[in-house]
Design a protein around this motif. Structure first.
Motif, short mmCIF file in Angstrom:
data_model
loop_
_atom_site.label_atom_id
_atom_site.label_comp_id
_atom_site.label_asym_id
_atom_site.label_seq_id
_atom_site.Cartn_x
_atom_site.Cartn_y
_atom_site.Cartn_z
N ARG A 78 24.63 -14.86 14.39
CA ARG A 78 25.07 -13.72 14.09
C ARG A 78 25.57 -13.52 15.50
O ARG A 78 26.63 -13.27 16.50
N HIS A 81 29.37 -15.50 15.77
CA HIS A 81 30.12 -14.04 14.93
C HIS A 81 30.47 -12.73 16.02
O HIS A 81 31.57 -12.67 16.23
N THR A 85 33.97 -11.99 17.71
CA THR A 85 34.48 -10.84 16.88
C THR A 85 34.76 -9.60 18.70
O THR A 85 34.80 -8.78 18.73
N ASP A 283 33.37 -14.97 8.45
CA ASP A 283 32.57 -14.30 8.23
C ASP A 283 31.83 -15.16 6.60
O ASP A 283 30.74 -15.81 6.49
N GLN A 284 32.40 -15.24 5.59
CA GLN A 284 32.67 -16.23 4.62
C GLN A 284 31.51 -17.43 4.63
O GLN A 284 31.03 -17.95 4.32
N LEU A 353 26.02 -9.89 8.70
CA LEU A 353 26.67 -10.55 9.64
C LEU A 353 27.77 -8.29 9.83
O LEU A 353 27.85 -8.08 8.42
N THR A 355 30.46 -7.12 9.56
CA THR A 355 32.37 -6.77 9.18
C THR A 355 33.11 -6.15 9.37
O THR A 355 34.10 -6.14 9.19
N SER A 359 37.69 -9.87 13.37
CA SER A 359 37.86 -11.38 14.84
C SER A 359 38.93 -11.85 15.39
O SER A 359 40.10 -11.06 15.40
#
Length: 376
Positions: A78, A81, A85, A283-284, A353, A355, A359
């Motif tokens: 996390r 991510h 972003t 994220d995938q 996450l 989303t 990004s």
């Protein structure tokens, strides 16, 4: 400007749960604070970050608390991510060792600055894991099949290698790092908002174009592409072995030995992961990698993570007893099942996450040097 300094030098700034939570908390505060227009991340001592604290994770698993160990990975992914972003420019200064989980903190920053002291590696397969923290995203976007080579061999790269392959934006001599930091700080004081092109120009004042060493694997990129473009680990290794009968290059022998000493299951997990990552969003990739880490922590199919960590980091006998000692024994169905959610296990919590965050990884509009170039 705010500086985030990883301050666990005696442990090479390896990330533990507390550090991850502190990073998440402080980066959240800085992102929301209108008076902050830039964040710099660096490490104290001879390392930027040597990855996650595997010893602490191993202790939890051996005590029967694999879900607690997984919680650490959930928080770490996390955090990765969030950095990818982040709404404000981030600059990472990597003047030392950077491995595993530490790579994500740097690679997902807007600018990654390395020096002649930088030493990069993702050696997870040697301890029964596989390169995660988004590696299937950022390694799959390197030129040719260099990402496969990095993850399957755990090869060590220096600062010149990292810039040349696209894992960093700038190379700066270590003697100039303090001058660069001061210049960036001055720029942030003079501007309410940071113009990315101005930041890039400031860094370029101190940046150099380093020369690759004769031993650099990038000198052998054509050969690497021929070897690591094969569609299975077995075919990659067979190609290398056949090559060694015609060519006595030390690089070939070292590559073969690195792969043969790693967990066969880990090698297959990584190859499938990076191949799928080429067509997926970050994220995938993070969710897929998290599912496999969960199975490795819970020992759903193999106990290679415990064996590899024991052999390489605890007992240090370098003699792990992999569940499957031969690549041929690791069936594709087992590899596939690692990337599926642990259905029916109450201790497993899926990775969630945000989303809605946009990004920053599509950086084509910036004036930076090489960043995650497309395959060609």
């Amino acid at each position: 400007m705010r500086k985030v300094i990883l301050n666990r030098p005696g442990k090479l700034n390896t990330l533990n749960y507390q550090m991850v939570m502190e990073l998440f908390k402080n980066l959240t505060i800085y992102e929301r604070d209108p008076s902050v227009n830039l964040v710099m991340v660096k490490g104290n001592g001879k390392a930027f970050c040597a990855g996650g604290d595997i010893i602490a994770v191993l202790k939890l698993i051996t005590e029967g608390h694999w879900s607690f160990a997984l919680k650490f990975y959930e928080k770490q992914l996390r955090l990765d991510h969030m950095i990818a972003t982040y709404k404000k420019p981030m600059v990472s200064i990597v003047n030392g060792i950077i491995m595993g989980g530490g790579v994500a903190i740097s690679i997902f920053s807007k600018f990654q600055i390395v020096t002649e002291n930088t030493l990069f590696a993702m050696p997870e397969a040697a301890i029964g894991l596989f390169p995660d923290v988004g590696a299937s995203y950022f390694l799959s976007r390197l030129s040719g099949y260099f990402g496969e080579y990095i993850g399957l061999t755990g090869i060590r790269l220096d600062g010149a290698d990292i810039v040349a392959c696209g894992l960093a934006t700038h190379f700066v001599h270590s003697k100039d790092v303090n001058l660069l930091e001061n210049a960036i700080e001055e720029l942030s004081r003079l501007s309410q908002t940071i113009d990315i092109s101005m930041l890039n120009e400031t860094i370029n004042i101190y940046a150099q174009k380093p020369c690759l060493k004769q031993s650099s694997p990038l000198i052998r990129l054509e050969m690497i592409n021929r070897c690591f473009s094969n569609d299975t680990v077995e075919k990659i290794l067979d190609f290398l072995v056949n090559l060694s009968t015609k060519n006595c290059d030390k690089w070939i022998i070292d590559t073969i030995n690195s792969m043969k000493s790693a967990s066969p299951t880990s090698l297959k997990l990584f190859l499938r992961s990076i191949r799928e990552g080429r067509t997926q969003k970050l994220d995938q990739c993070l969710v897929r990698e998290y599912n496999a880490i969960a199975h490795l922590c819970a020992q759903s199919f193999v106990n290679d993570f415990l064996q590899g960590s024991r052999a390489m980091l605890v007992d240090k006998d370098k003699k792990p007893k992999w569940k499957y000692s031969m690549l041929e024994e690791v069936k594709e169905e087992i590899v596939k099942q690692h990337f599926e959610e642990m259905m029916g296990d109450e201790e497993f919590k899926p990775l969630l996450l945000d989303t809605s965050r946009t990004s920053n990884l599509d950086r084509s509009s910036s004036s930076c040097t090489k960043i995650l170039p497309s395959r060609h």
